[in-house]
Design a protein around this motif. Structure first.
Motif, PDB file in Angstrom:
ATOM      1  N   ASP A  42      -6.356  11.017  -5.241  1.00  0.00           N
ATOM      2  CA  ASP A  42      -7.686  10.525  -5.633  1.00  0.00           C
ATOM      3  C   ASP A  42      -8.593  10.512  -4.409  1.00  0.00           C
ATOM      4  OD1 ASP A  42      -9.926   9.140  -6.487  1.00  0.00           O
ATOM      5  OD2 ASP A  42      -8.785   7.567  -7.503  1.00  0.00           O
ATOM      6  N   LEU A  43      -9.450  11.526  -4.303  1.00  0.00           N
ATOM      7  CA  LEU A  43     -10.334  11.669  -3.149  1.00  0.00           C
ATOM      8  C   LEU A  43     -11.378  10.558  -3.059  1.00  0.00           C
ATOM      9  CD1 LEU A  43     -10.902  15.528  -3.322  1.00  0.00           C
ATOM     10  CD2 LEU A  43      -9.396  14.291  -1.758  1.00  0.00           C
ATOM     11  N   GLU A  44     -11.651   9.852  -4.156  1.00  0.00           N
ATOM     12  CA  GLU A  44     -12.655   8.795  -4.150  1.00  0.00           C
ATOM     13  C   GLU A  44     -12.281   7.636  -3.224  1.00  0.00           C
ATOM     14  OE1 GLU A  44     -13.504   7.544  -8.122  1.00  0.00           O
ATOM     15  OE2 GLU A  44     -14.338   9.498  -8.690  1.00  0.00           O
ATOM     16  N   TYR A  45     -11.012   7.505  -2.889  1.00  0.00           N
ATOM     17  CA  TYR A  45     -10.624   6.430  -1.973  1.00  0.00           C
ATOM     18  C   TYR A  45     -11.310   6.570  -0.609  1.00  0.00           C
ATOM     19  CZ  TYR A  45      -7.117   4.040  -4.808  1.00  0.00           C
ATOM     20  OH  TYR A  45      -6.483   3.296  -5.768  1.00  0.00           O
ATOM     21  N   ALA A  46     -11.732   7.769  -0.255  1.00  0.00           N
ATOM     22  CA  ALA A  46     -12.397   7.961   1.046  1.00  0.00           C
ATOM     23  C   ALA A  46     -13.655   7.116   1.162  1.00  0.00           C
ATOM     24  CB  ALA A  46     -12.727   9.429   1.260  1.00  0.00           C
ATOM     25  N   SER A  47     -14.345   6.894   0.055  1.00  0.00           N
ATOM     26  CA  SER A  47     -15.553   6.063   0.080  1.00  0.00           C
ATOM     27  C   SER A  47     -15.324   4.677  -0.517  1.00  0.00           C
ATOM     28  CB  SER A  47     -16.697   6.765  -0.653  1.00  0.00           C
ATOM     29  OG  SER A  47     -16.325   7.048  -1.994  1.00  0.00           O
ATOM     30  N   ASP A  48     -14.182   4.445  -1.127  1.00  0.00           N
ATOM     31  CA  ASP A  48     -13.876   3.174  -1.790  1.00  0.00           C
ATOM     32  C   ASP A  48     -13.168   2.182  -0.858  1.00  0.00           C
ATOM     33  OD1 ASP A  48     -13.823   1.535  -4.180  1.00  0.00           O
ATOM     34  OD2 ASP A  48     -11.704   2.054  -4.432  1.00  0.00           O
ATOM     35  N   LEU A  49     -12.388   2.698   0.086  1.00  0.00           N
ATOM     36  CA  LEU A  49     -11.626   1.829   0.989  1.00  0.00           C
ATOM     37  C   LEU A  49     -12.541   1.166   2.018  1.00  0.00           C
ATOM     38  CD1 LEU A  49      -8.538   4.115   1.582  1.00  0.00           C
ATOM     39  CD2 LEU A  49      -8.459   1.831   0.562  1.00  0.00           C
ATOM     40  N   VAL A  50     -12.181  -0.068   2.389  1.00  0.00           N
ATOM     41  CA  VAL A  50     -12.927  -0.830   3.391  1.00  0.00           C
ATOM     42  C   VAL A  50     -11.925  -1.358   4.418  1.00  0.00           C
ATOM     43  CG1 VAL A  50     -14.439  -2.806   3.809  1.00  0.00           C
ATOM     44  CG2 VAL A  50     -14.614  -1.538   1.640  1.00  0.00           C
ATOM     45  N   MET A  51     -12.166  -1.026   5.706  1.00  0.00           N
ATOM     46  CA  MET A  51     -11.293  -1.514   6.775  1.00  0.00           C
ATOM     47  C   MET A  51     -12.016  -1.380   8.101  1.00  0.00           C
ATOM     48  SD  MET A  51      -8.648   1.689   6.632  1.00  0.00           S
ATOM     49  CE  MET A  51      -9.221   2.321   5.060  1.00  0.00           C
ATOM     50  N   ASP A  52     -11.465  -2.024   9.119  1.00  0.00           N
ATOM     51  CA  ASP A  52     -12.031  -1.996  10.459  1.00  0.00           C
ATOM     52  C   ASP A  52     -10.970  -1.447  11.414  1.00  0.00           C
ATOM     53  OD1 ASP A  52     -14.087  -3.097  12.546  1.00  0.00           O
ATOM     54  OD2 ASP A  52     -12.130  -3.883  13.182  1.00  0.00           O
ATOM     55  N   GLU A  53     -11.339  -0.458  12.215  1.00  0.00           N
ATOM     56  CA  GLU A  53     -10.375   0.175  13.122  1.00  0.00           C
ATOM     57  C   GLU A  53      -9.761  -0.832  14.093  1.00  0.00           C
ATOM     58  OE1 GLU A  53      -8.261   3.592  14.766  1.00  0.00           O
ATOM     59  OE2 GLU A  53      -9.204   3.163  12.831  1.00  0.00           O
ATOM     60  N   GLY A  54     -10.559  -1.760  14.602  1.00  0.00           N
ATOM     61  CA  GLY A  54     -10.017  -2.770  15.522  1.00  0.00           C
ATOM     62  C   GLY A  54      -8.943  -3.618  14.869  1.00  0.00           C
ATOM     63  N   ASP A  55      -9.171  -4.003  13.609  1.00  0.00           N
ATOM     64  CA  ASP A  55      -8.148  -4.759  12.873  1.00  0.00           C
ATOM     65  C   ASP A  55      -6.879  -3.935  12.720  1.00  0.00           C
ATOM     66  OD1 ASP A  55      -9.912  -6.892  12.528  1.00  0.00           O
ATOM     67  OD2 ASP A  55     -10.425  -6.349  10.454  1.00  0.00           O
ATOM     68  N   LEU A  56      -7.040  -2.642  12.442  1.00  0.00           N
ATOM     69  CA  LEU A  56      -5.876  -1.775  12.256  1.00  0.00           C
ATOM     70  C   LEU A  56      -5.102  -1.598  13.558  1.00  0.00           C
ATOM     71  CD1 LEU A  56      -7.279   1.036   9.922  1.00  0.00           C
ATOM     72  CD2 LEU A  56      -6.008  -1.027   9.279  1.00  0.00           C
ATOM     73  N   VAL A  57      -5.807  -1.490  14.673  1.00  0.00           N
ATOM     74  CA  VAL A  57      -5.137  -1.346  15.976  1.00  0.00           C
ATOM     75  C   VAL A  57      -4.272  -2.576  16.251  1.00  0.00           C
ATOM     76  CG1 VAL A  57      -5.530  -1.261  18.472  1.00  0.00           C
ATOM     77  CG2 VAL A  57      -6.820   0.255  16.953  1.00  0.00           C
ATOM     78  N   ARG A  58      -4.833  -3.757  16.038  1.00  0.00           N
ATOM     79  CA  ARG A  58      -4.067  -4.994  16.276  1.00  0.00           C
ATOM     80  C   ARG A  58      -2.897  -5.121  15.294  1.00  0.00           C
ATOM     81  NH1 ARG A  58      -9.299  -6.144  17.600  1.00  0.00           N
ATOM     82  NH2 ARG A  58      -9.888  -6.754  15.483  1.00  0.00           N
ATOM     83  N   ALA A  59      -3.123  -4.760  14.033  1.00  0.00           N
ATOM     84  CA  ALA A  59      -2.050  -4.829  13.034  1.00  0.00           C
ATOM     85  C   ALA A  59      -0.951  -3.822  13.330  1.00  0.00           C
ATOM     86  CB  ALA A  59      -2.634  -4.584  11.640  1.00  0.00           C
ATOM     87  N   HIS A  60      -1.341  -2.638  13.781  1.00  0.00           N
ATOM     88  CA  HIS A  60      -0.378  -1.591  14.149  1.00  0.00           C
ATOM     89  C   HIS A  60       0.534  -2.089  15.264  1.00  0.00           C
ATOM     90  CE1 HIS A  60       0.671   2.307  16.203  1.00  0.00           C
ATOM     91  NE2 HIS A  60       0.903   2.660  14.964  1.00  0.00           N
ATOM     92  N   ALA A  61      -0.063  -2.731  16.257  1.00  0.00           N
ATOM     93  CA  ALA A  61       0.731  -3.274  17.363  1.00  0.00           C
ATOM     94  C   ALA A  61       1.668  -4.376  16.872  1.00  0.00           C
ATOM     95  CB  ALA A  61      -0.192  -3.798  18.458  1.00  0.00           C
ATOM     96  N   ALA A  62       1.161  -5.266  16.017  1.00  0.00           N
ATOM     97  CA  ALA A  62       1.993  -6.355  15.476  1.00  0.00           C
ATOM     98  C   ALA A  62       3.147  -5.794  14.649  1.00  0.00           C
ATOM     99  CB  ALA A  62       1.134  -7.304  14.634  1.00  0.00           C
ATOM    100  N   LEU A  63       2.854  -4.815  13.823  1.00  0.00           N
ATOM    101  CA  LEU A  63       3.876  -4.200  12.975  1.00  0.00           C
ATOM    102  C   LEU A  63       4.980  -3.583  13.820  1.00  0.00           C
ATOM    103  CD1 LEU A  63       4.713  -3.312  10.087  1.00  0.00           C
ATOM    104  CD2 LEU A  63       3.302  -1.281  10.434  1.00  0.00           C
TER     105      LEU A  63
END
Length: 196
Positions: A42-63
């Protein structure tokens, strides 16, 4: 240990990228967007998803540092391929004003405490309950699906200010929630994360 990618998956991502330019996304955001799209075709997720790269960086490290991963249902757990998860749905009951999914979130929080990654792909009430707790999550992947409460629970997640991956629409589900977490699991550690 490097993950071996099956040729079918490689071709699927090649076709996805031929149909959608994701090169403008930051690295972890791109990884999440592509893996979610791949899981749902489903290509529509490209405009439907909401996230922040900084949050992902910190979560990636925690994970990658061993933070617990909590899921709302076994279907989400089944889709997370390289990590043990906590799911307390089998232990939960329901009662006045509390669904079984919401009770399972309470039980899981009592077990893991703050700092976990929460992956909710089925029950809006699980996400709503998580927002009432002082869970201090590393990340909330809030992608429950449904016509009743799903979009509203994700809107409440975004309004909470917690680090999150969500989407605006009613769609979501176990497969896409697991895919978002897998994107973080599969993404390699950067040299700065390895030394911190």
């Amino acid at each position: 240990m490097n993950r071996v990618v099956h040729p079918i998956e490689q071709e699927s991502f090649r076709r996805l990228r031929a149909r959608l330019d994701t090169s403008h996304f930051p690295p972890l955001t791109r990884a999440v967007v592509e893996r979610v799209i791949h899981s749902a075709a489903d290509l529509e997720y490209a405009s439907d998803l909401v996230m922040d790269e900084g949050d992902l960086v910190r979560a990636h490290a925690a994970l990658h540092s061993g933070a617990p991963v909590v899921v709302d249902v076994e279907m989400v757990a089944a889709g997370i391929t390289r990590r043990e998860t906590v799911c307390r749905l089998k232990d939960a009951g329901s009662g006045p004003g509390l669904t079984r999914s919401a009770h399972a979130v309470r039980l899981a929080y009592e077990q893991v405490g703050p700092g976990a990654l929460w992956v909710i792909g089925c029950a809006p009430t699980a996400l709503e309950e998580l927002l009432t707790l002082d869970a201090s999550p590393a990340l909330v992947i809030g992608l429950p699906v449904g016509f009743v409460g799903a979009a509203e629970s994700k809107e409440a997640l975004r309004a909470s200010g917690l680090p999150a991956v969500s989407n605006v629409s009613e769609k979501g589900g176990s497969a896409v929630a697991a895919a978002a977490l897998n994107a973080l699991l599969y993404h390699p550690l950067s040299s700065s994360e390895e030394t911190s």
